[in-house]
Design an enzyme around this catalytic site. Structure first.
Site, PDB file in Angstrom:
ATOM      1  N   ASP A  33       0.864  -1.187   0.000  1.00 41.36           N
ATOM      2  CA  ASP A  33       0.000   0.000   0.000  1.00 41.36           C
ATOM      3  C   ASP A  33       0.900   1.236   0.000  1.00 41.36           C
ATOM      4  O   ASP A  33       1.852   1.312   0.787  1.00 41.36           O
ATOM      5  CB  ASP A  33      -0.897  -0.016   1.247  1.00 41.36           C
ATOM      6  CG  ASP A  33      -2.065   0.950   1.140  1.00 41.36           C
ATOM      7  OD1 ASP A  33      -1.829   2.142   0.835  1.00 41.36           O
ATOM      8  OD2 ASP A  33      -3.207   0.529   1.365  1.00 41.36           O
ATOM      9  N   ILE A  34       0.642   2.182  -0.909  1.00 43.78           N
ATOM     10  CA  ILE A  34       1.520   3.359  -0.991  1.00 43.78           C
ATOM     11  C   ILE A  34       1.122   4.463  -0.005  1.00 43.78           C
ATOM     12  O   ILE A  34       1.780   5.493   0.068  1.00 43.78           O
ATOM     13  CB  ILE A  34       1.617   3.943  -2.423  1.00 43.78           C
ATOM     14  CG1 ILE A  34       0.246   4.287  -2.987  1.00 43.78           C
ATOM     15  CG2 ILE A  34       2.383   2.990  -3.336  1.00 43.78           C
ATOM     16  CD1 ILE A  34       0.317   5.182  -4.215  1.00 43.78           C
ATOM     17  N   GLN A  96     -14.241   2.066   2.486  1.00 44.06           N
ATOM     18  CA  GLN A  96     -13.772   1.441   1.244  1.00 44.06           C
ATOM     19  C   GLN A  96     -13.620   2.548   0.197  1.00 44.06           C
ATOM     20  O   GLN A  96     -14.588   3.222  -0.146  1.00 44.06           O
ATOM     21  CB  GLN A  96     -14.754   0.374   0.733  1.00 44.06           C
ATOM     22  CG  GLN A  96     -14.219  -0.325  -0.528  1.00 44.06           C
ATOM     23  CD  GLN A  96     -15.140  -1.424  -1.057  1.00 44.06           C
ATOM     24  OE1 GLN A  96     -16.290  -1.526  -0.647  1.00 44.06           O
ATOM     25  NE2 GLN A  96     -14.624  -2.223  -1.974  1.00 44.06           N
ATOM     26  N   HIS A 102     -10.446  -6.185  -1.640  1.00 43.46           N
ATOM     27  CA  HIS A 102      -9.057  -6.281  -1.184  1.00 43.46           C
ATOM     28  C   HIS A 102      -9.014  -6.532   0.311  1.00 43.46           C
ATOM     29  O   HIS A 102      -9.907  -6.131   1.051  1.00 43.46           O
ATOM     30  CB  HIS A 102      -8.253  -5.017  -1.527  1.00 43.46           C
ATOM     31  CG  HIS A 102      -8.890  -3.741  -1.094  1.00 43.46           C
ATOM     32  ND1 HIS A 102      -9.895  -3.126  -1.807  1.00 43.46           N
ATOM     33  CD2 HIS A 102      -8.681  -2.953  -0.004  1.00 43.46           C
ATOM     34  CE1 HIS A 102     -10.263  -2.026  -1.190  1.00 43.46           C
ATOM     35  NE2 HIS A 102      -9.549  -1.892  -0.088  1.00 43.46           N
ATOM     36  N   HIS A 104      -6.562  -5.765   3.545  1.00 43.19           N
ATOM     37  CA  HIS A 104      -5.389  -5.078   4.086  1.00 43.19           C
ATOM     38  C   HIS A 104      -4.644  -6.045   5.002  1.00 43.19           C
ATOM     39  O   HIS A 104      -5.253  -6.688   5.865  1.00 43.19           O
ATOM     40  CB  HIS A 104      -5.812  -3.878   4.940  1.00 43.19           C
ATOM     41  CG  HIS A 104      -6.509  -2.788   4.184  1.00 43.19           C
ATOM     42  ND1 HIS A 104      -5.858  -1.670   3.730  1.00 43.19           N
ATOM     43  CD2 HIS A 104      -7.805  -2.643   3.804  1.00 43.19           C
ATOM     44  CE1 HIS A 104      -6.715  -0.872   3.116  1.00 43.19           C
ATOM     45  NE2 HIS A 104      -7.909  -1.443   3.143  1.00 43.19           N
TER      46      HIS A 104
HETATM   47  P1  AMP Z   1      -9.810   0.931   1.144  1.00 42.66           P
HETATM   48  O1  AMP Z   1      -9.866   2.307   1.727  1.00 42.66           O
HETATM   49  O2  AMP Z   1     -10.115  -0.172   2.106  1.00 42.66           O
HETATM   50  O3  AMP Z   1     -10.645   0.842  -0.122  1.00 42.66           O
HETATM   51  O4  AMP Z   1      -8.307   0.685   0.740  1.00 42.66           O
HETATM   52  C1  AMP Z   1      -7.766   1.051  -0.467  1.00 42.66           C
HETATM   53  C2  AMP Z   1      -6.287   1.126  -0.254  1.00 42.66           C
HETATM   54  O5  AMP Z   1      -5.675   1.161  -1.525  1.00 42.66           O
HETATM   55  C3  AMP Z   1      -5.828   2.391   0.495  1.00 42.66           C
HETATM   56  O6  AMP Z   1      -5.161   2.000   1.694  1.00 42.66           O
HETATM   57  C4  AMP Z   1      -4.903   3.071  -0.491  1.00 42.66           C
HETATM   58  O7  AMP Z   1      -3.769   3.610   0.125  1.00 42.66           O
HETATM   59  C5  AMP Z   1      -4.519   1.939  -1.412  1.00 42.66           C
HETATM   60  N1  AMP Z   1      -4.143   2.354  -2.744  1.00 42.66           N
HETATM   61  C6  AMP Z   1      -4.854   3.123  -3.600  1.00 42.66           C
HETATM   62  N2  AMP Z   1      -4.196   3.269  -4.774  1.00 42.66           N
HETATM   63  C7  AMP Z   1      -3.038   2.570  -4.639  1.00 42.66           C
HETATM   64  C8  AMP Z   1      -1.925   2.324  -5.503  1.00 42.66           C
HETATM   65  N3  AMP Z   1      -1.861   2.855  -6.739  1.00 42.66           N
HETATM   66  N4  AMP Z   1      -0.904   1.558  -5.057  1.00 42.66           N
HETATM   67  C9  AMP Z   1      -0.948   1.025  -3.804  1.00 42.66           C
HETATM   68  N5  AMP Z   1      -1.974   1.218  -2.949  1.00 42.66           N
HETATM   69  C10 AMP Z   1      -3.002   1.977  -3.347  1.00 42.66           C
END
Ligand code: AMP
Ligand code: ZN
Length: 139
Positions: A33-34, A96, A102, A104
């Protein structure tokens, strides 16, 4: 395999958007996760586009959880955290933000005071890349 051309995670699976990939097999994909809530925060997704828990076929869910265990084990060997959460969000109210199922994988430190619905804060990209290399050794 179903893919949504507008979905950021489908683009990560296809390589159209770069990621720090940790692992992939025919059904799943894992990457860093970035916007890490803690050091080592990673995500595990099915390759097939499916928006959330309710839409995901059981077989897809099962494969994704097995990969999450694999990533959690590698993260634990790399960072030796005090604990680790698997977190999965459904709907905006549950925080979300990406509508591709996904999980975490989130290492925890005692008293890290992490709260749910953490904000997105871009991490140190070089440090995340270096850490991904260390975790891959254990996958
Ligand atoms: P959620 O809020 O549960 O939908 O989690 C989505 C996650 O995706 C968040 O923690 C973001 O930081 C992560 N995220 C979004 N875009 C990217 C990306 N391009 N590369 C890595 N992580 C990402
Ligand atoms: Zn998708």
């Amino acid at each position: 395999m179903h893919r949504d051309p507008d979905c950021i995670f489908c683009k990560i699976v296809s390589g159209e958007v770069p990621s720090f990939k940790l692992f992939e097999d025919e059904a799943t994909f894992a990457f860093m996760d970035i916007n890490p809530a803690n050091e080592g925060h990673a995500l595990v997704i099915p390759k097939e586009h499916t928006p959330d828990l309710y839409a995901a076929p059981d077989e897809v869910l099962a494969r994704t959880v097995v990969t999450a265990k694999r990533v959690a084990t590698a993260l634990t060997r790399t960072l030796n955290p005090d604990g680790l959460n698997l977190i999965q969000c459904n709907g905006a109210a549950a925080a979300q933000s990406v509508m591709h199922f996904h999980i975490h994988v989130l290492p925890r430190i005692t008293d890290d005071a992490l709260a749910m619905n953490w904000g997105l804060k871009l991490g140190d990209i070089d440090a995340i890349g270096r850490l991904a290399e260390r975790i891959r050794v254990w996958i």
